[in-house]
Write an enzyme that holds these catalytic residues in place. Structure first.
Site, PDB file in Angstrom:
ATOM      1  CB  SER A   1     -65.938  78.847   0.941  1.00 13.69           C
ATOM      2  OG  SER A   1     -66.400  80.115   0.509  1.00 13.69           O
TER       3      SER A   1
ATOM      4  CD  GLU B   1     -57.627  80.331   2.646  1.00 19.26           C
ATOM      5  OE1 GLU B   1     -57.919  80.499   1.441  1.00 19.26           O
ATOM      6  OE2 GLU B   1     -58.267  79.588   3.421  1.00 19.26           O
TER       7      GLU B   1
HETATM    8  O1  KIV Z   1     -63.749  80.224  -1.431  1.00 15.13           O
HETATM    9  C1  KIV Z   1     -63.512  81.137  -0.607  1.00 15.13           C
HETATM   10  O2  KIV Z   1     -64.357  81.523   0.203  1.00 15.13           O
HETATM   11  C2  KIV Z   1     -62.194  81.756  -0.644  1.00 15.13           C
HETATM   12  C3  KIV Z   1     -61.842  82.664   0.480  1.00 15.13           C
HETATM   13  C4  KIV Z   1     -61.497  81.863   1.685  1.00 15.13           C
HETATM   14  C5  KIV Z   1     -60.761  83.604   0.116  1.00 15.13           C
HETATM   15  O3  KIV Z   1     -61.428  81.518  -1.529  1.00 15.13           O
END
Ligand code: KIV
Length: 272
Positions: A53, A190
């Protein structure tokens, strides 16, 4: 506010397993840099996820797909330098583990050698079985990720709740059991219905950590920028905001601009 941390030892994958066994919920939050990671670690977080993310909240991309292995390693190294106690998990970025299990192992080894993180996370179930097996054979702990898997957004076409339909729910349950059988130490679920997530958490012995998956799982994970209110344009139903840093930062920056423009900063005491 007091902290829930009673045990200052480094968090390990085994300790997460023990937490599940005694019914203690696991806290997990993303971080991407040294300074925030050290604050989050010292606040008592059990697990810090160097999530891909970063692509959205650090680099401003629309999806997580553009993230490269070098970029994840850069973020992983920065986070590890700031952490003493939390377990650090680094996401394997899109395209570094799906096609070829030898390449997957090479990517995971680079992450472990160069970042000194504790383990990796990757998305998917039976489709990535060979990659998971090979990575685990090298002694690298793997956290799975099912449900809404953002690296597959172009296949899904939407960020809506996953596994509402029976067939997809059944596949998710089978994949969750497969990941446990293969030897994954934990699983992220998720954006799936809470009943389904609860069922998976009850059926598995490994910890199940949810994001938008209700309260019946063994722990919760959020993206740091979302829960601190840095990111104002993302308000899914599952998100709880614990601060409004966007407003706090904006006001502080505006005050600084005003102080500079008005010759108030620096004053006599703020110079040599
Ligand atoms: O990349 C991320 O932040 C994630 C979370 C949403 C679990 O995979």
């Amino acid at each position: 506010m007091s902290t829930y941390v009673e045990d200052n030892r480094k968090v390990t994958t085994h300790r997460l397993f023990e937490m599940k066994q005694r019914g203690e919920k696991i806290s997990m939050l993303t971080a991407y840099d040294y300074s925030m990671a050290s604050i989050i670690d010292q606040a008592g977080m059990d697990v810090i996820l160097v999530g891909d993310s970063a692509s959205n909240v650090m680099a401003g991309n629309v999806t997580t797909l553009p993230m490269t292995l070098d970029q994840m390693i850069y973020h992983g190294k920065s986070v590890v330098r700031g952490v003493k106690r939390s377990l650090v998990v680094v996401d394997m970025p899109f395209g570094t583990y799906q096609g070829n299990s030898k390449e997957a192992l090479a990517s995971a080894v680079r992450i472990m050698k160069e970042t000194h993180a504790d383990c990796i996370k990757l998305e998917g179930g039976s489709e990535v079985r060979e990659s998971i097996e090979r990575i685990l054979c090298a002694g690298i702990p793997v956290m799975g990720h099912l449900g809404l898997t953002p690296q597959s957004i172009n296949k899904f076409g939407t960020y809506a709740v996953r596994a509402r339909e029976e067939a997809e729910a059944q596949k998710l349950i089978e994949d969750a059991h497969l990941l446990e059988e293969l030897g994954c130490f934990a699983l992220v679920l998720e954006k799936i219905p809470a009943d389904l997530a609860t069922r998976v958490a009850q059926e598995l012995t490994i910890p199940v950590i949810g994001i938008g998956a209700g309260g019946g799982v063994d722990g919760q994970v959020l993206v740091m920028h979302d829960m601190l209110g840095i990111n104002k344009n993302f308000s899914p139903r599952f998100l709880r905001r614990y601060a409004d840093l966007n407003t706090i930062i904006t006001e502080a920056v505006q005050q600084y601009i005003q102080d500079v423009k008005s010759h108030d900063f620096p004053n006599e005491k703020e110079q040599y």
